[in-house]
Scaffold this active site. Sequence first.
Site, mmCIF file in Angstrom:
data_model
loop_
_atom_site.group_PDB
_atom_site.id
_atom_site.type_symbol
_atom_site.label_atom_id
_atom_site.label_comp_id
_atom_site.label_asym_id
_atom_site.label_seq_id
_atom_site.Cartn_x
_atom_site.Cartn_y
_atom_site.Cartn_z
ATOM 1 N N HIS A 82 0.638 -1.349 0.156
ATOM 2 C CA HIS A 82 0.238 -0.033 0.206
ATOM 3 C C HIS A 82 1.178 1.056 -0.027
ATOM 4 O O HIS A 82 2.145 1.867 0.885
ATOM 5 C CB HIS A 82 -0.781 -0.081 1.478
ATOM 6 C CG HIS A 82 -1.344 1.176 1.253
ATOM 7 N ND1 HIS A 82 -2.901 1.649 0.591
ATOM 8 C CD2 HIS A 82 -1.680 2.321 2.083
ATOM 9 C CE1 HIS A 82 -3.533 2.485 0.729
ATOM 10 N NE2 HIS A 82 -2.863 3.146 1.961
ATOM 11 N N ASP A 161 -15.031 3.088 6.922
ATOM 12 C CA ASP A 161 -14.116 3.922 6.552
ATOM 13 C C ASP A 161 -14.501 5.058 5.545
ATOM 14 O O ASP A 161 -14.588 6.264 5.416
ATOM 15 C CB ASP A 161 -12.554 3.359 6.111
ATOM 16 C CG ASP A 161 -11.821 4.311 5.070
ATOM 17 O OD1 ASP A 161 -11.146 5.438 6.135
ATOM 18 O OD2 ASP A 161 -11.396 4.001 4.188
ATOM 19 N N ARG A 168 -14.620 13.414 6.777
ATOM 20 C CA ARG A 168 -13.192 14.162 6.374
ATOM 21 C C ARG A 168 -13.015 15.020 5.769
ATOM 22 O O ARG A 168 -12.210 16.154 5.876
ATOM 23 C CB ARG A 168 -11.943 13.282 7.068
ATOM 24 C CG ARG A 168 -11.931 12.268 8.251
ATOM 25 C CD ARG A 168 -11.507 11.444 8.109
ATOM 26 N NE ARG A 168 -9.927 11.883 8.981
ATOM 27 C CZ ARG A 168 -9.505 10.465 7.586
ATOM 28 N NH1 ARG A 168 -9.993 8.949 7.360
ATOM 29 N NH2 ARG A 168 -7.841 11.172 7.005
ATOM 30 N N SER A 183 -7.715 4.269 8.741
ATOM 31 C CA SER A 183 -8.487 4.171 6.952
ATOM 32 C C SER A 183 -7.875 3.557 6.710
ATOM 33 O O SER A 183 -8.449 2.771 5.733
ATOM 34 C CB SER A 183 -8.405 6.020 7.313
ATOM 35 O OG SER A 183 -9.054 6.012 5.546
ATOM 36 N N LYS A 187 -8.850 -1.075 5.686
ATOM 37 C CA LYS A 187 -8.933 -1.543 4.590
ATOM 38 C C LYS A 187 -7.899 -2.861 3.934
ATOM 39 O O LYS A 187 -8.073 -3.617 3.994
ATOM 40 C CB LYS A 187 -8.505 -0.382 3.574
ATOM 41 C CG LYS A 187 -9.975 0.329 3.519
ATOM 42 C CD LYS A 187 -9.716 1.789 2.387
ATOM 43 C CE LYS A 187 -8.811 2.617 2.957
ATOM 44 N NZ LYS A 187 -8.803 4.289 2.815
HETATM 45 N N1 URA Z 1 -6.247 7.021 2.233
HETATM 46 C C1 URA Z 1 -6.774 6.817 2.870
HETATM 47 O O1 URA Z 1 -7.080 5.499 2.545
HETATM 48 N N2 URA Z 1 -7.026 6.624 4.086
HETATM 49 C C2 URA Z 1 -6.095 8.292 4.768
HETATM 50 O O2 URA Z 1 -7.203 8.890 5.506
HETATM 51 C C3 URA Z 1 -5.260 8.524 3.430
HETATM 52 C C4 URA Z 1 -5.186 8.319 2.376
#
Ligand code: URA
Length: 434
Positions: A82, A161, A168, A183, A187
């Site tokens: 990621h 999320d 947000r 966040s 995931k």
């Molecule tokens: N990427 C995400 O998935 N969440 C965030 O809060 C910032 C970047």
Amino acid sequence: MDFIHIIEKKRDGGKLSKEEIYYFISKYVAGEIPDYQVAALLMAIYLNGCDDEETYDLTYSMAYSGDVIDLSAIPGIKVDKHSTGGVGDKVTLIVAPVAAACGVPTAKMSGRGLGFTGGTIDKLESIPGFSTSLTEDEFISQVKDTGYALIGQTKDLAPADKLLYALRDVTGTVGCVPLIASSIMSKKIAAGSDAIVLEVTHGTGAFMREEEKARELARLMMDIGKRAGLEMRAVITDMNEPLGHSIGNSLEVIEAIEALKGNTAEDVYEVMHVIIPEMIVAGGKADSREEAWNMAKKAISSGRALECFRSMIRSQHGDPGIIDDYSLLPEAPYHMDVTADADGFLKVNDCAGIGECLKVLGGGRLTKEQEIDLSVGLEMRVKHQDEVKKGDLLLEIFARNKEEAEAAREQYLASVEITKEKPEKGTLIYTLDD
Ligand code: URA
């Protein structure tokens, strides 16, 4: 339980209990707490922070707010990778097939680009016919058969999320380390891999401007992942200039294919050199980074990594002919060159500013729903610190029309300058334990 009391507790600097956090997430996903109250809590968290335990509870409650993918039917250690986002970041397209060619099952769910950052799913969708949405069963059987699959997040993955991120985004609460960590990690936990390699970016083209913040975010995500029983690795990447030469969806697919053919920009090579070994070692296929890198180099030079990429495209209904014939990818009709107006060195002042050029061209989005043009983009012929002479080609712009190309040219020129002295450059990439 009373949600107003939860807001007040955090507003006054208190620590939320596990029960309070699970109550907040489950009731919010069920539609029983209004956005304005959740916005107040997010701002209280933004201002007063969360300790590690609160962040872990928040992450876990978000991860289990929807589907959690079970990848246990795939033999071996499943590895995910990621990136916290950047400009010209086509690394996933390159490292996933290389890791898969080295025997590491790579089950990857990626996102779309937002703002100045690009997204792997948009890049893949520039391949004619390519499908980024598979059912869970199709996803699992493809990883079993071809070693890897790259898809978008399913609708029911970490729905908390999805709701919180959207809120947000419009309440000035994105840039908060515990909220970003929860966040991303919610995931990743829901996506079901056993090991995760994180690429945490910093600089003018990243969410985290300062390197120290990027380190803090990386450490926090590592801790959350380890606590959830995952094998975690993190690398820190400098995103003060776009990565590689291409910015734009189909153009970045071409740059990734060239890398799999062994033709790689220096900075992309450096990033591959750090991330691929982390993935192979985390996947249990090599004992050291050096051994892993030798395996990776062989996978590329033998063409096995490229064949993995081809099989993945075929399995996901795309046209694998694009690998040998780039004209099958979407091509922008209007072309403009930008040249240097003085002798000197190129200095990139604002990487996000260059990323914004893609939005100006119609290839990046302002909202998650926006349709984008996958053909447009930029080819940076000169990189930060390169010496140039007046009249040298700096940039090629691929646009839908002259007006948008001119606007992108202005945007690019506002983000760079030609300096007499060679500008400084930070360390591109290092692992967290370096
Ligand atoms: N990427 C995400 O998935 N969440 C965030 O809060 C910032 C970047």
